[in-house]
Design a protein around this motif. Sequence first.
Motif, PDB file in Angstrom:
ATOM      1  N   UNK A  29      79.076  38.505 -46.398  1.00 47.02           N
ATOM      2  CA  UNK A  29      77.807  37.890 -45.994  1.00 47.02           C
ATOM      3  C   UNK A  29      76.906  37.619 -47.185  1.00 47.02           C
ATOM      4  N   UNK A  30      77.251  38.125 -48.366  1.00 46.30           N
ATOM      5  CA  UNK A  30      76.465  37.870 -49.560  1.00 46.30           C
ATOM      6  C   UNK A  30      77.337  37.131 -50.563  1.00 46.30           C
ATOM      7  N   UNK A  31      76.677  36.412 -51.471  1.00 52.99           N
ATOM      8  CA  UNK A  31      77.404  35.717 -52.523  1.00 52.99           C
ATOM      9  C   UNK A  31      77.969  36.727 -53.504  1.00 52.99           C
ATOM     10  N   UNK A  92      73.858  31.449 -73.172  1.00 52.41           N
ATOM     11  CA  UNK A  92      74.328  31.944 -71.881  1.00 52.41           C
ATOM     12  C   UNK A  92      73.647  31.139 -70.785  1.00 52.41           C
ATOM     13  N   UNK A  93      74.458  30.512 -69.943  1.00 52.53           N
ATOM     14  CA  UNK A  93      73.940  29.766 -68.808  1.00 52.53           C
ATOM     15  C   UNK A  93      73.815  30.744 -67.648  1.00 52.53           C
ATOM     16  N   UNK A  94      72.594  30.996 -67.211  1.00 55.33           N
ATOM     17  CA  UNK A  94      72.380  31.939 -66.114  1.00 55.33           C
ATOM     18  C   UNK A  94      71.837  31.214 -64.893  1.00 55.33           C
ATOM     19  N   UNK A  95      72.232  31.708 -63.730  1.00 51.88           N
ATOM     20  CA  UNK A  95      71.738  31.162 -62.479  1.00 51.88           C
ATOM     21  C   UNK A  95      71.299  32.303 -61.582  1.00 51.88           C
ATOM     22  N   UNK A  96      70.498  31.965 -60.592  1.00 48.40           N
ATOM     23  CA  UNK A  96      69.972  32.954 -59.666  1.00 48.40           C
ATOM     24  C   UNK A  96      70.162  32.434 -58.241  1.00 48.40           C
ATOM     25  N   UNK A  97      70.349  33.327 -57.279  1.00 49.28           N
ATOM     26  CA  UNK A  97      70.479  32.871 -55.886  1.00 49.28           C
ATOM     27  C   UNK A  97      69.214  32.143 -55.451  1.00 49.28           C
ATOM     28  N   UNK A  98      69.391  31.086 -54.695  1.00 51.74           N
ATOM     29  CA  UNK A  98      68.271  30.313 -54.164  1.00 51.74           C
ATOM     30  C   UNK A  98      67.877  30.919 -52.817  1.00 51.74           C
ATOM     31  N   UNK A  99      67.403  32.174 -52.860  1.00 51.57           N
ATOM     32  CA  UNK A  99      67.066  32.910 -51.648  1.00 51.57           C
ATOM     33  C   UNK A  99      65.919  32.282 -50.871  1.00 51.57           C
ATOM     34  N   UNK A 100      65.023  31.589 -51.553  1.00 48.10           N
ATOM     35  CA  UNK A 100      63.871  30.980 -50.897  1.00 48.10           C
ATOM     36  C   UNK A 100      64.195  29.607 -50.317  1.00 48.10           C
ATOM     37  N   UNK A 101      65.386  29.090 -50.607  1.00 50.86           N
ATOM     38  CA  UNK A 101      65.793  27.798 -50.062  1.00 50.86           C
ATOM     39  C   UNK A 101      65.077  26.611 -50.671  1.00 50.86           C
ATOM     40  N   UNK A 102      64.744  26.690 -51.953  1.00 56.84           N
ATOM     41  CA  UNK A 102      64.078  25.561 -52.608  1.00 56.84           C
ATOM     42  C   UNK A 102      64.965  24.323 -52.526  1.00 56.84           C
ATOM     43  N   UNK A 126      63.408  14.553 -81.174  1.00 58.22           N
ATOM     44  CA  UNK A 126      62.725  13.990 -80.028  1.00 58.22           C
ATOM     45  C   UNK A 126      62.550  15.044 -78.953  1.00 58.22           C
ATOM     46  N   UNK A 127      62.271  14.575 -77.753  1.00 53.77           N
ATOM     47  CA  UNK A 127      62.121  15.477 -76.622  1.00 53.77           C
ATOM     48  C   UNK A 127      62.959  14.956 -75.463  1.00 53.77           C
ATOM     49  N   UNK A 128      63.367  15.883 -74.617  1.00 47.79           N
ATOM     50  CA  UNK A 128      64.145  15.534 -73.420  1.00 47.79           C
ATOM     51  C   UNK A 128      63.461  16.130 -72.211  1.00 47.79           C
ATOM     52  N   UNK A 129      63.739  15.542 -71.070  1.00 47.02           N
ATOM     53  CA  UNK A 129      63.245  16.038 -69.797  1.00 47.02           C
ATOM     54  C   UNK A 129      64.466  16.217 -68.894  1.00 47.02           C
ATOM     55  N   UNK A 130      64.597  17.375 -68.274  1.00 46.10           N
ATOM     56  CA  UNK A 130      65.757  17.691 -67.442  1.00 46.10           C
ATOM     57  C   UNK A 130      65.278  17.992 -66.032  1.00 46.10           C
ATOM     58  N   UNK A 131      65.908  17.366 -65.049  1.00 47.56           N
ATOM     59  CA  UNK A 131      65.568  17.628 -63.659  1.00 47.56           C
ATOM     60  C   UNK A 131      66.823  17.765 -62.826  1.00 47.56           C
ATOM     61  N   UNK A 132      66.763  18.562 -61.774  1.00 48.45           N
ATOM     62  CA  UNK A 132      67.895  18.711 -60.865  1.00 48.45           C
ATOM     63  C   UNK A 132      67.394  19.163 -59.500  1.00 48.45           C
ATOM     64  N   UNK A 133      68.234  18.935 -58.502  1.00 46.63           N
ATOM     65  CA  UNK A 133      67.956  19.426 -57.153  1.00 46.63           C
ATOM     66  C   UNK A 133      68.780  20.693 -56.963  1.00 46.63           C
ATOM     67  N   UNK A 134      68.135  21.830 -56.679  1.00 51.83           N
ATOM     68  CA  UNK A 134      68.882  23.087 -56.560  1.00 51.83           C
ATOM     69  C   UNK A 134      69.736  23.122 -55.297  1.00 51.83           C
ATOM     70  N   UNK A 135      70.841  23.836 -55.406  1.00 53.49           N
ATOM     71  CA  UNK A 135      71.713  24.089 -54.259  1.00 53.49           C
ATOM     72  C   UNK A 135      71.592  25.548 -53.874  1.00 53.49           C
ATOM     73  N   UNK A 136      72.715  26.236 -53.830  1.00 55.00           N
ATOM     74  CA  UNK A 136      72.711  27.655 -53.473  1.00 55.00           C
ATOM     75  C   UNK A 136      72.201  28.534 -54.611  1.00 55.00           C
ATOM     76  N   UNK A 137      72.224  27.998 -55.838  1.00 54.57           N
ATOM     77  CA  UNK A 137      71.769  28.769 -56.991  1.00 54.57           C
ATOM     78  C   UNK A 137      70.760  27.936 -57.788  1.00 54.57           C
ATOM     79  N   UNK A 138      69.911  28.627 -58.538  1.00 54.77           N
ATOM     80  CA  UNK A 138      68.883  27.991 -59.355  1.00 54.77           C
ATOM     81  C   UNK A 138      69.197  28.305 -60.811  1.00 54.77           C
TER      82      UNK A 138
END
Length: 160
Positions: A29-31, A92-102, A126-138
């Motif tokens: 029941x948990x990831x 290190x690429x780290x992710x967190x559970x999207x418990x709040x459902x963002x 220069x500078x960059x801008x990064x955007x994404x739509x979260x799924x199960x993890x952030x």
Amino acid sequence: MEFATPATASASDTADLPTRFTGIPAPQTTLPAITPLRVVQDTGGIDLAEAERAAAQFLKALGIETNTESMLGTPGRMARAYAELFSPRPFDLTTFPNDEGYDQLVLARSIPVRSVCEHHMLPVVGTAHVGYLPGHRILGLSNSPAPSNTSHAGPRSNNA
């Protein structure tokens, strides 16, 4: 670019779970725990001594004297500077559970980017801008600048 494989549950990890049918573990029941990915790029074995000799020859071919007091260490400084520009830092690429459902756009702005123009071999910043739509993890946003600098290390076209 290499990615370390995330940890996965083994048969021994699920041995204590209750079973509904003989030999079939109950669904979790948990990831499962996810190990952060270590992102590393091979620099191809930079030879600083050879780069320094080549830099000295390059400056000499342009008529620039390197035997003055202020220029004595310049070929070595050039070699080390370009080696740094061509060497992405591991992260290190780290992710967190999207418990709040963002489900809204996550945006990181004004990320510093450095590269080298492949046509002129001069630094580009220069500078960059990064955007994404979260799924199960952030994605851990403290690490978001790292992919940008990793993907742009070394000579690149400055048209993009």
